[in-house]
Design a protein around this motif. Structure first.
Motif, PDB file in Angstrom:
ATOM      1  N   LYS A 110     -10.339  -2.006  -5.718  1.00 17.78           N
ATOM      2  CA  LYS A 110     -10.874  -3.284  -4.762  1.00 17.78           C
ATOM      3  C   LYS A 110     -12.260  -3.354  -5.088  1.00 17.78           C
ATOM      4  O   LYS A 110     -12.669  -4.413  -4.841  1.00 17.78           O
ATOM      5  CB  LYS A 110     -10.507  -2.519  -3.471  1.00 17.78           C
ATOM      6  CG  LYS A 110     -11.083  -3.602  -2.112  1.00 17.78           C
ATOM      7  CD  LYS A 110     -10.534  -2.975  -0.940  1.00 17.78           C
ATOM      8  CE  LYS A 110     -10.970  -3.810  -0.016  1.00 17.78           C
ATOM      9  NZ  LYS A 110     -10.490  -3.310   1.658  1.00 17.78           N
ATOM     10  N   MET A 111     -12.823  -2.352  -5.301  1.00 21.42           N
ATOM     11  CA  MET A 111     -14.437  -2.600  -5.676  1.00 21.42           C
ATOM     12  C   MET A 111     -14.733  -3.475  -6.761  1.00 21.42           C
ATOM     13  O   MET A 111     -15.632  -4.237  -6.830  1.00 21.42           O
ATOM     14  CB  MET A 111     -15.151  -1.232  -6.027  1.00 21.42           C
ATOM     15  CG  MET A 111     -16.474  -0.886  -6.243  1.00 21.42           C
ATOM     16  SD  MET A 111     -17.072   0.412  -6.541  1.00 21.42           S
ATOM     17  CE  MET A 111     -16.496   1.687  -5.430  1.00 21.42           C
ATOM     18  N   ARG A 156       0.695  -1.073   0.127  1.00 24.60           N
ATOM     19  CA  ARG A 156       0.072  -0.024   0.086  1.00 24.60           C
ATOM     20  C   ARG A 156       0.770   1.284   0.030  1.00 24.60           C
ATOM     21  O   ARG A 156       0.408   2.367  -0.531  1.00 24.60           O
ATOM     22  CB  ARG A 156      -1.012   0.081   1.161  1.00 24.60           C
ATOM     23  CG  ARG A 156      -2.017  -0.944   1.159  1.00 24.60           C
ATOM     24  CD  ARG A 156      -3.166  -0.600   0.070  1.00 24.60           C
ATOM     25  NE  ARG A 156      -3.866   0.475   0.480  1.00 24.60           N
ATOM     26  CZ  ARG A 156      -4.148   1.685  -0.309  1.00 24.60           C
ATOM     27  NH1 ARG A 156      -3.478   1.969  -1.121  1.00 24.60           N
ATOM     28  NH2 ARG A 156      -5.051   2.655   0.438  1.00 24.60           N
ATOM     29  N   ASP A 206      -5.389   6.768  -3.409  1.00 24.71           N
ATOM     30  CA  ASP A 206      -6.298   5.851  -2.627  1.00 24.71           C
ATOM     31  C   ASP A 206      -7.592   5.709  -3.363  1.00 24.71           C
ATOM     32  O   ASP A 206      -8.072   4.704  -3.149  1.00 24.71           O
ATOM     33  CB  ASP A 206      -6.559   6.828  -1.422  1.00 24.71           C
ATOM     34  CG  ASP A 206      -5.476   6.584  -0.457  1.00 24.71           C
ATOM     35  OD1 ASP A 206      -4.605   5.755  -0.366  1.00 24.71           O
ATOM     36  OD2 ASP A 206      -5.223   7.689   0.385  1.00 24.71           O
ATOM     37  N   VAL A 207      -7.915   6.784  -4.236  1.00 25.74           N
ATOM     38  CA  VAL A 207      -9.347   6.465  -5.135  1.00 25.74           C
ATOM     39  C   VAL A 207      -8.996   5.189  -5.804  1.00 25.74           C
ATOM     40  O   VAL A 207      -9.958   4.444  -6.082  1.00 25.74           O
ATOM     41  CB  VAL A 207      -9.540   7.844  -5.696  1.00 25.74           C
ATOM     42  CG1 VAL A 207     -10.689   7.541  -6.721  1.00 25.74           C
ATOM     43  CG2 VAL A 207      -9.774   9.034  -4.585  1.00 25.74           C
ATOM     44  N   TRP A 242     -17.235  -6.154  -1.604  1.00 28.08           N
ATOM     45  CA  TRP A 242     -17.093  -5.662  -0.314  1.00 28.08           C
ATOM     46  C   TRP A 242     -18.213  -6.236   0.845  1.00 28.08           C
ATOM     47  O   TRP A 242     -17.736  -5.955   2.014  1.00 28.08           O
ATOM     48  CB  TRP A 242     -17.205  -4.247  -0.453  1.00 28.08           C
ATOM     49  CG  TRP A 242     -15.960  -3.524  -1.163  1.00 28.08           C
ATOM     50  CD1 TRP A 242     -15.059  -4.144  -1.860  1.00 28.08           C
ATOM     51  CD2 TRP A 242     -15.729  -2.154  -0.990  1.00 28.08           C
ATOM     52  NE1 TRP A 242     -14.227  -3.144  -2.312  1.00 28.08           N
ATOM     53  CE2 TRP A 242     -14.791  -1.972  -1.774  1.00 28.08           C
ATOM     54  CE3 TRP A 242     -16.356  -1.045  -0.195  1.00 28.08           C
ATOM     55  CZ2 TRP A 242     -14.078  -0.657  -1.996  1.00 28.08           C
ATOM     56  CZ3 TRP A 242     -15.805   0.314  -0.621  1.00 28.08           C
ATOM     57  CH2 TRP A 242     -14.635   0.307  -1.362  1.00 28.08           C
ATOM     58  N   TYR A 248      -7.043   3.061  -5.682  1.00 23.03           N
ATOM     59  CA  TYR A 248      -6.885   1.689  -4.946  1.00 23.03           C
ATOM     60  C   TYR A 248      -8.464   1.204  -4.512  1.00 23.03           C
ATOM     61  O   TYR A 248      -8.850   0.080  -4.800  1.00 23.03           O
ATOM     62  CB  TYR A 248      -6.312   1.692  -3.747  1.00 23.03           C
ATOM     63  CG  TYR A 248      -6.048   0.438  -2.694  1.00 23.03           C
ATOM     64  CD1 TYR A 248      -5.320  -0.465  -3.107  1.00 23.03           C
ATOM     65  CD2 TYR A 248      -7.025   0.279  -1.765  1.00 23.03           C
ATOM     66  CE1 TYR A 248      -5.242  -1.711  -2.326  1.00 23.03           C
ATOM     67  CE2 TYR A 248      -6.950  -0.833  -0.878  1.00 23.03           C
ATOM     68  CZ  TYR A 248      -5.894  -1.697  -1.197  1.00 23.03           C
ATOM     69  OH  TYR A 248      -5.908  -3.147  -0.773  1.00 23.03           O
ATOM     70  N   ASP A 249      -9.157   2.178  -4.149  1.00 24.40           N
ATOM     71  CA  ASP A 249     -10.675   1.705  -3.758  1.00 24.40           C
ATOM     72  C   ASP A 249     -11.365   1.386  -5.042  1.00 24.40           C
ATOM     73  O   ASP A 249     -12.224   0.272  -4.935  1.00 24.40           O
ATOM     74  CB  ASP A 249     -11.452   3.039  -3.189  1.00 24.40           C
ATOM     75  CG  ASP A 249     -10.941   3.367  -1.664  1.00 24.40           C
ATOM     76  OD1 ASP A 249     -10.388   2.456  -0.991  1.00 24.40           O
ATOM     77  OD2 ASP A 249     -10.973   4.309  -1.358  1.00 24.40           O
TER      78      ASP A 249
END
Length: 101
Positions: free
Chosen positions: A49-50, A36, A42-43, A55, A45-46
């Motif tokens: 991940k989505m 990380r 971060d956006v 989730w 990465y999110d």
């Protein structure tokens, strides 16, 4: 050697939808193993991940999305890996040039 083979396997013996699932499994493993600290957005990465993980499910289960979503997410994970490798090389090269001076 086995790790490199896992990253380069094209899954030529599988049907298209199975290739997408195999690449999503690889993307899930890559995402969970990702440092990380190297992922500075971060956006992004999110969003990855989505696309990769469900989730709402326990234990980071794969997201049961449409084939188009699996395709774009797997492709993005592959491209991100390449970008991060190149960024590391550039960082290493610029650190080396400072050491010479």
């Amino acid at each position: 050697m086995i790790e490199e083979r896992r990253k380069q396997d094209r899954f030529l013996d599988l049907h298209n939808d199975d290739v997408l699932w195999a690449n999503m499994i690889r993307a899930q493993q890559d995402l969970l193993m990702m440092d990380r600290k190297e992922m500075t957005d971060d956006v992004l990465y999110d969003l990855l991940k989505m696309g990769v993980l469900d989730w709402e499910a326990p234990n980071d289960r794969l997201n049961q999305t449409t084939p188009a979503m699996r395709h774009s997410t797997a492709m993005m994970m592959r491209m991100l890996s390449r970008v991060m490798q190149l960024e590391a090389k550039v960082r290493s090269a610029s650190c080396s040039s400072y050491d010479i001076n």
